[in-house]
Scaffold this active site. Structure first.
Site, PDB file in Angstrom:
ATOM      1  N   THR A   1     -10.517  48.523 126.618  1.00  0.00           N
ATOM      2  CA  THR A   1     -11.279  47.932 127.732  1.00  0.00           C
ATOM      3  C   THR A   1     -10.566  48.191 129.063  1.00  0.00           C
ATOM      4  O   THR A   1     -11.223  48.347 130.095  1.00  0.00           O
ATOM      5  CB  THR A   1     -11.516  46.414 127.534  1.00  0.00           C
ATOM      6  OG1 THR A   1     -10.271  45.733 127.511  1.00  0.00           O
ATOM      7  CG2 THR A   1     -12.299  46.133 126.261  1.00  0.00           C
TER       8      THR A   1
ATOM      9  N   ASN B   1       2.631  50.301 132.834  1.00  0.00           N
ATOM     10  CA  ASN B   1       2.186  49.557 131.651  1.00  0.00           C
ATOM     11  C   ASN B   1       1.533  48.252 132.089  1.00  0.00           C
ATOM     12  O   ASN B   1       1.960  47.634 133.065  1.00  0.00           O
ATOM     13  CB  ASN B   1       3.383  49.238 130.747  1.00  0.00           C
ATOM     14  CG  ASN B   1       2.985  48.448 129.521  1.00  0.00           C
ATOM     15  OD1 ASN B   1       2.020  48.778 128.829  1.00  0.00           O
ATOM     16  ND2 ASN B   1       3.715  47.368 129.236  1.00  0.00           N
TER      17      ASN B   1
ATOM     18  N   HIS C   1       0.919  44.415 130.826  1.00  0.00           N
ATOM     19  CA  HIS C   1       1.361  43.435 129.830  1.00  0.00           C
ATOM     20  C   HIS C   1       0.539  42.162 130.022  1.00  0.00           C
ATOM     21  O   HIS C   1       0.400  41.683 131.155  1.00  0.00           O
ATOM     22  CB  HIS C   1       2.858  43.143 129.993  1.00  0.00           C
ATOM     23  CG  HIS C   1       3.355  42.175 128.970  1.00  0.00           C
ATOM     24  ND1 HIS C   1       3.567  42.539 127.655  1.00  0.00           N
ATOM     25  CD2 HIS C   1       3.634  40.856 129.038  1.00  0.00           C
ATOM     26  CE1 HIS C   1       3.966  41.482 126.972  1.00  0.00           C
ATOM     27  NE2 HIS C   1       4.007  40.443 127.784  1.00  0.00           N
TER      28      HIS C   1
HETATM   29  C1  GAR Z   1      -4.438  44.263 126.626  1.00  0.00           C
HETATM   30  O1  GAR Z   1      -4.488  42.858 126.711  1.00  0.00           O
HETATM   31  C2  GAR Z   1      -3.079  44.763 127.060  1.00  0.00           C
HETATM   32  O2  GAR Z   1      -2.515  44.029 128.100  1.00  0.00           O
HETATM   33  C3  GAR Z   1      -2.291  44.596 125.814  1.00  0.00           C
HETATM   34  O3  GAR Z   1      -3.167  44.959 124.781  1.00  0.00           O
HETATM   35  C4  GAR Z   1      -4.513  44.709 125.175  1.00  0.00           C
HETATM   36  C5  GAR Z   1      -5.307  45.984 125.000  1.00  0.00           C
HETATM   37  O4  GAR Z   1      -6.669  45.783 125.278  1.00  0.00           O
HETATM   38  N1  GAR Z   1      -1.112  45.415 125.840  1.00  0.00           N
HETATM   39  C6  GAR Z   1       0.030  45.059 125.251  1.00  0.00           C
HETATM   40  O5  GAR Z   1       0.170  44.035 124.627  1.00  0.00           O
HETATM   41  C7  GAR Z   1       1.163  46.055 125.428  1.00  0.00           C
HETATM   42  N2  GAR Z   1       2.412  45.472 125.108  1.00  0.00           N
HETATM   43  P1  GAR Z   1      -7.625  47.026 125.567  1.00  0.00           P
HETATM   44  O6  GAR Z   1      -7.369  48.070 124.486  1.00  0.00           O
HETATM   45  O7  GAR Z   1      -8.996  46.442 125.440  1.00  0.00           O
HETATM   46  O8  GAR Z   1      -7.339  47.558 126.945  1.00  0.00           O
END
Ligand code: GAR
Length: 211
Positions: A13, A105, A107
Site C-alpha cells: 500500500t 525506510n 517504520h
Molecule cells: C507498513 O506498515 C510499513 O511501515 C511496515 O510494513 C507495512 C507494509 O505495508 N514496515 C516495516 O515494518 C519495516 N520494518 P504495505 O506493504 O501495505 O506498504
C-alpha cells in the site's frame, strides 16, 4: 527525473501511495523488487507498467550474496534512490555503502520507540498496544548499518484511543504512512533533503513554488 527503486515484501500500500503521488511527477519508479514471488506489490507495479523483479534469498549462498544481487539489479535500472516500502529483510553494510544516505525506510512507529530487531509489521502495533502507549505514528529515515537507527527524515504522530486494537492502530498508522512516505520521496527527488550527521534538513519551498 530521479530514478527510484522500491523494495517490497507484501501488500504494497505504501508503494501504491508513491505510484499515485510521485511516479512520473517528481521522480520515476524504475523498478519494483520483491523478495517474495507472491508479494501483491508486484501486481500494483505491473498495473502501472513499472518493471518488476523477484529476488529470492533462498537462491543465494548467504545474506551478503543476496544483498549484492539486489544492488546489482538496482544499478542495472540506474536507480539513484532506494525506497523500502514494507520490505522485511536486513540491508547489509555493503548495500548501505552502495547507496549512502540514499536508502529510505518507513517504520510504523515513532523511532526510537518500538523499533530494531523483531519490530516489523504487525509486531510493532501489538507491542504498542501491549505497552499501553497513548500515541504512535510513522517514521521515515535513512538506512544505515543498524536496524531502524539511521538519521530521521520525518515523523508524524497519531493519538490512540483506549479501545484501539492492534489492527486499528495499524490502520491509523498506515493512513499517516501513505502521506508521509510519498512526501519524503518527493522531497528527495527534488533535491531538497540534506544530511549533517544525524540531523536531516528539508529545504522549505519558496513562496513562488508554493503558488
Ligand atoms: C507498513 O506498515 C510499513 O511501515 C511496515 O510494513 C507495512 C507494509 O505495508 N514496515 C516495516 O515494518 C519495516 N520494518 P504495505 O506493504 O501495505 O506498504
Amino acid at each position: 527525473m530521479k530514478k527510484i527503486g522500491v523494495l517490497v515484501s507484501g501488500g504494497g500500500t505504501n508503494l501504491q501511495a508513491i505510484i499515485d503521488k510521485v511516479h512520473k511527477k517528481s521522480g520515476e519508479i524504475a523498478v519494483v523488487i520483491a523478495n517474495k514471488a507472491d508479494a501483491y506489490g508486484l501486481v500494483r507495479a505491473e498495473n502501472s507498467s513499472i518493471p518488476t523483479e523477484v529476488v529470492l534469498e533462498e537462491n543465494f549462498a548467504d545474506c551478503e550474496a543476496f544483498n549484492a544481487a539486489l544492488v546489482e539489479r538496482l544499478q542495472a535500472y540506474g536507480v539513484e534512490l532506494v525506497v523500502l516500502a514494507g520490505y522485511m529483510k536486513i540491508i547489509t553494510p555493503s548495500f548501505v555503502a552502495a547507496y549512502p544516505n540514499k536508502i529510505v525506510n518507513i517504520h510504523p512507529a515513532l523511532i526510537p520507540s518500538f523499533c530494531g530487531e523483531g519490530f516489523y509489521g504487525m509486531h510493532v502495533h501489538e507491542a504498542v498496544y501491549a505497552y499501553g502507549a497513548k500515541v504512535s505514528g510513522a517514521t521515515v529515515h535513512f538506512v544505515n548499518e543498524e536496524a531502524d537507527a539511521g538519521p530521521i527524515i520525518a515523523q508524524r504522530a497519531v493519538a490512540l484511543a483506549d479501545d484501539d486494537t492492534p489492527e486499528l492502530i495499524q490502520k491509523k498508522v498506515l493512513q499517516i504512512e501513505h502521506v508521509l512516505l510519498p512526501w519524503v520521496v518527493e522531497q528527495c527527488c527534488l533535491g531538497r533533503v540534506s544530511v549533517d550527521g544525524r540531523r536531516v534538513y528539508i529545504e522549505e519551498k519558496s513562496e513562488e513554488e508554493n503558488r
